[in-house]
Design an enzyme around this catalytic site. Sequence first.
Site, PDB file in Angstrom:
ATOM      1  N   GLN A 252       0.935  -1.315  -0.042  1.00 31.71           N
ATOM      2  CA  GLN A 252      -0.049   0.276   0.077  1.00 31.71           C
ATOM      3  C   GLN A 252       0.880   1.209   0.067  1.00 31.71           C
ATOM      4  O   GLN A 252       0.548   2.218  -0.673  1.00 31.71           O
ATOM      5  CB  GLN A 252      -0.863  -0.134   1.266  1.00 31.71           C
ATOM      6  CG  GLN A 252      -1.875  -1.079   1.245  1.00 31.71           C
ATOM      7  CD  GLN A 252      -2.636  -1.087  -0.085  1.00 31.71           C
ATOM      8  OE1 GLN A 252      -3.233  -0.249  -0.670  1.00 31.71           O
ATOM      9  NE2 GLN A 252      -2.659  -2.478  -0.911  1.00 31.71           N
ATOM     10  N   HIS A 255       1.740   3.118  -3.283  1.00 32.07           N
ATOM     11  CA  HIS A 255       0.749   3.814  -4.051  1.00 32.07           C
ATOM     12  C   HIS A 255       0.933   5.354  -3.969  1.00 32.07           C
ATOM     13  O   HIS A 255       0.751   6.032  -4.916  1.00 32.07           O
ATOM     14  CB  HIS A 255      -0.554   3.482  -3.482  1.00 32.07           C
ATOM     15  CG  HIS A 255      -1.319   2.334  -4.193  1.00 32.07           C
ATOM     16  ND1 HIS A 255      -1.665   2.167  -5.497  1.00 32.07           N
ATOM     17  CD2 HIS A 255      -1.645   1.119  -3.685  1.00 32.07           C
ATOM     18  CE1 HIS A 255      -2.107   1.213  -5.801  1.00 32.07           C
ATOM     19  NE2 HIS A 255      -2.085   0.119  -4.617  1.00 32.07           N
ATOM     20  N   GLU A 320      -9.110   0.552   4.733  1.00 31.14           N
ATOM     21  CA  GLU A 320      -9.641   0.003   3.371  1.00 31.14           C
ATOM     22  C   GLU A 320      -9.546  -1.585   3.328  1.00 31.14           C
ATOM     23  O   GLU A 320     -10.293  -2.259   3.118  1.00 31.14           O
ATOM     24  CB  GLU A 320      -9.065   0.840   2.310  1.00 31.14           C
ATOM     25  CG  GLU A 320      -9.486   0.319   0.820  1.00 31.14           C
ATOM     26  CD  GLU A 320      -8.400   1.287   0.006  1.00 31.14           C
ATOM     27  OE1 GLU A 320      -7.308   1.710   0.392  1.00 31.14           O
ATOM     28  OE2 GLU A 320      -8.845   1.442  -1.150  1.00 31.14           O
ATOM     29  N   HIS A 321      -8.234  -1.753   3.590  1.00 30.45           N
ATOM     30  CA  HIS A 321      -7.771  -3.181   3.697  1.00 30.45           C
ATOM     31  C   HIS A 321      -7.441  -3.742   4.928  1.00 30.45           C
ATOM     32  O   HIS A 321      -6.522  -2.901   5.800  1.00 30.45           O
ATOM     33  CB  HIS A 321      -6.459  -3.412   2.644  1.00 30.45           C
ATOM     34  CG  HIS A 321      -6.881  -2.952   1.421  1.00 30.45           C
ATOM     35  ND1 HIS A 321      -6.130  -1.633   0.878  1.00 30.45           N
ATOM     36  CD2 HIS A 321      -7.483  -3.408   0.179  1.00 30.45           C
ATOM     37  CE1 HIS A 321      -6.309  -1.327  -0.379  1.00 30.45           C
ATOM     38  NE2 HIS A 321      -7.259  -2.502  -0.833  1.00 30.45           N
ATOM     39  N   ASP A 354      -6.813  -7.220  -5.046  1.00 27.43           N
ATOM     40  CA  ASP A 354      -6.772  -5.784  -6.016  1.00 27.43           C
ATOM     41  C   ASP A 354      -6.924  -6.430  -7.445  1.00 27.43           C
ATOM     42  O   ASP A 354      -7.458  -5.442  -8.185  1.00 27.43           O
ATOM     43  CB  ASP A 354      -5.254  -5.509  -6.023  1.00 27.43           C
ATOM     44  CG  ASP A 354      -4.888  -4.469  -4.869  1.00 27.43           C
ATOM     45  OD1 ASP A 354      -6.120  -4.030  -4.492  1.00 27.43           O
ATOM     46  OD2 ASP A 354      -3.836  -3.781  -4.687  1.00 27.43           O
ATOM     47  N   HIS A 413     -54.322  16.135   2.574  1.00 28.79           N
ATOM     48  CA  HIS A 413     -54.166  14.555   2.756  1.00 28.79           C
ATOM     49  C   HIS A 413     -55.396  13.999   3.196  1.00 28.79           C
ATOM     50  O   HIS A 413     -55.521  12.856   2.661  1.00 28.79           O
ATOM     51  CB  HIS A 413     -52.824  14.495   3.761  1.00 28.79           C
ATOM     52  CG  HIS A 413     -51.399  14.816   2.995  1.00 28.79           C
ATOM     53  ND1 HIS A 413     -50.989  15.892   2.591  1.00 28.79           N
ATOM     54  CD2 HIS A 413     -50.434  13.869   3.014  1.00 28.79           C
ATOM     55  CE1 HIS A 413     -49.757  15.727   2.095  1.00 28.79           C
ATOM     56  NE2 HIS A 413     -49.405  14.379   2.390  1.00 28.79           N
TER      57      HIS A 413
END
Lengths: 423, 423
Positions: A252, A255, A320-321, A354, A413
């Site tokens: 990670q 990235h 996230e992971h 992934d 109504h």
Amino acid sequence: MKILTKKREIDDFLGTLRKRGEGVSADVVNNTGNILASVRRGGDRAVRRYTRKFDGHGVLRLAPSKIKKAAGEADAEVVKALRLAARRIRRFHRKQKERSWSFAEKGARLGQIIRPLRRVGVYVPGGAAAYPSTVLMNVIPAQVAGVDEIAVTVPTPGGRLNPHVMAALRLLGVEEVYSIGGAQAVAALAYGTESIAPVDKIVGPGNIYVATAKRMVFGTVDIDMIAGPSEILVIADSSARPDFVASDLLSQAEHDPLASSVLVTTSRVLARAVEEELKAQIKKLKRNATARSALRRYGAAIIERSLEEAAEVSNAIAPEHLEIMTRNPRRLLPRLRNAGAIFLGSWTPEPIGDYAAGPNHTLPTGGTARWASPLGVYDFVKRSSLLEFTRQGFLGLASPVERIAEAEGLGAHVASVRIRRKA
Amino acid sequence: MKILTKKREIDDFLGTLRKRGEGVSADVVNNTGNILASVRRGGDRAVRRYTRKFDGHGVLRLAPSKIKKAAGEADAEVVKALRLAARRIRRFHRKQKERSWSFAEKGARLGQIIRPLRRVGVYVPGGAAAYPSTVLMNVIPAQVAGVDEIAVTVPTPGGRLNPHVMAALRLLGVEEVYSIGGAQAVAALAYGTESIAPVDKIVGPGNIYVATAKRMVFGTVDIDMIAGPSEILVIADSSARPDFVASDLLSQAEHDPLASSVLVTTSRVLARAVEEELKAQIKKLKRNATARSALRRYGAAIIERSLEEAAEVSNAIAPEHLEIMTRNPRRLLPRLRNAGAIFLGSWTPEPIGDYAAGPNHTLPTGGTARWASPLGVYDFVKRSSLLEFTRQGFLGLASPVERIAEAEGLGAHVASVRIRRKA
């Protein structure tokens, strides 16, 4: 990577993580706003102007022959791998399909109709970070949902097409492809131009201009989510292999300098061994400057006394992971409340998710896993409620409906019910 | 109400509808931003200050005894009606519950875990438009989803509690209730204060300040949707009763001068008769000024040659409420793509869906039914993907994963796979 043991240190680090990537500069907001407004007004001409300026060409729609030619230059082994991945992704996402339902009761039928969106735009980044996996992960769920029309935009700086992205588009049968990007592509999809029909929803990752543009057009169209920097959290005990843990943290960190890699462990020995492994492995990486910067700012090993406490730290971060490398990974599952995707055991490294395992790689970031889900088929459908009463069924509910409408002071109504009661 | 037959007139009217309620003044944005910032900084003290200023009291949490006392003043028949409604709403929403799933293949298990959100805030408007039905429609789906903690905010101007709102809270067993409102309530729920814990998601309707505040805190927490002015569209043929049609058009028009009421019909005779009925019925309404203004600007009867074409107009508008009053309402169903809720036949007036039928009355407005759904149990859960590979399963996918990671230039992803292959 720092090793944190004290509660105050850990809390400070969680605070740092939370603030990561917060805020967009006024310049970005203004520039994006200007691009959106020009495309809304100027249509194709404005899109062409920006595409010439940023990408050096004026082509909007890619001709099928050009896509085919570029795809022909793709590595055959990669294409084979993409085909396998597509098959597995499709199979997983088919399980997410929901059906319309209805049930009858005395005098009424009630239900929920599920329909695909009609037209969707997929933004695929171009240039340096042009990923064929983005095509698979965003297009396949839309196809499984039954979306009628899928339009893809992928910028092609200098007019150069990425062969693997083109191969991915071809193997999914996507034919409507525009070689445009940035805020101008988002604007074209949201508002439509003479040659690009507007969509109902825009999905896909992109740089800060794309993200800001998506945020701004939300309401005119739907959007998937605003993806933040990538994150991994590994919960490990003394049984974990430090070399595996380190390699996954790095996967990670490479990235983005804003990416976050966190180890939460009950073993100080493991934490130290992972630290050593990181030092050794990072040297061999091409993207080691990025990884180093990410680890320095947003990397940490947190020491907790029990796996239960480790799970609480993970729930607070909502990564996230989330990888679990413990003696009995499944046992921890009921305690893991917040995570985009959970990878159990030493043989489930994040990269397998992934690309090829099947679940989507578009996952909630920045703590949003507290409430958000992976991209899925459910993002490409919407529901309508269905109500059908007979006269008898209506009369059975008329009086309570009148009472509540009266209590809320809504006379029309009440009248709508009363006029039928008297009929 | 104008009768439209020409394509250009109809297109102009659709354009007017689309622009309805667009844009928020800079003043509202600035004021809301200031309130959010002060509450984020000042906590309880800031919330109390705003509550004193806007509502004339400084109470944050409502004591159970006060709720009980106010609920005791509710009309017994209304409470009975609310109880019936709650039962029906709960039964309908239970059908929306989804289950976690997983499947095994050689060397792997893949799945999707569904979990409720942990803590949710429900904003219930107070003052003139305090509706007990808001409580039922927002709290019940969260309860069915299994949300651990539900906190309700309901402003009580002058310290006056609405007995029916309090009765609705009691009959659902909601105990965490704060007598605060406006942007300060949204801020307290999003950021938390000394005495109010932050939530994961905020749902519920509100005025322009509440809507703007929700938009601004989105990202820190999740929100349901930004509700626009109410809408009804009736598709009718010559078999429809003009008095029924007119009364239903009025039931939305009375909500808001920005509300929209549209008839799409194949019968010019019906359109004229509905026009007459509107004139007669509107006089009897307490809220007739509001209804008149809404009908004048955003009301129309559109004449189409066929029901199929009428369905296309409806799809283009994507109304919140869609009533079908034709000889064979079900036959049209497959053509109706975009609507929050569909009411089939003359005995299914929209108010029955507002209160007691069972489906949710929180519906997508402003054309967002093209992609959005009614509020439901699915809004109070989130999904996590689950991946678990054995060594053998991993080895079967290792090579394709490496190929794609290489093609994307992500060296650490490749390394994370390779280090395991060699292990």
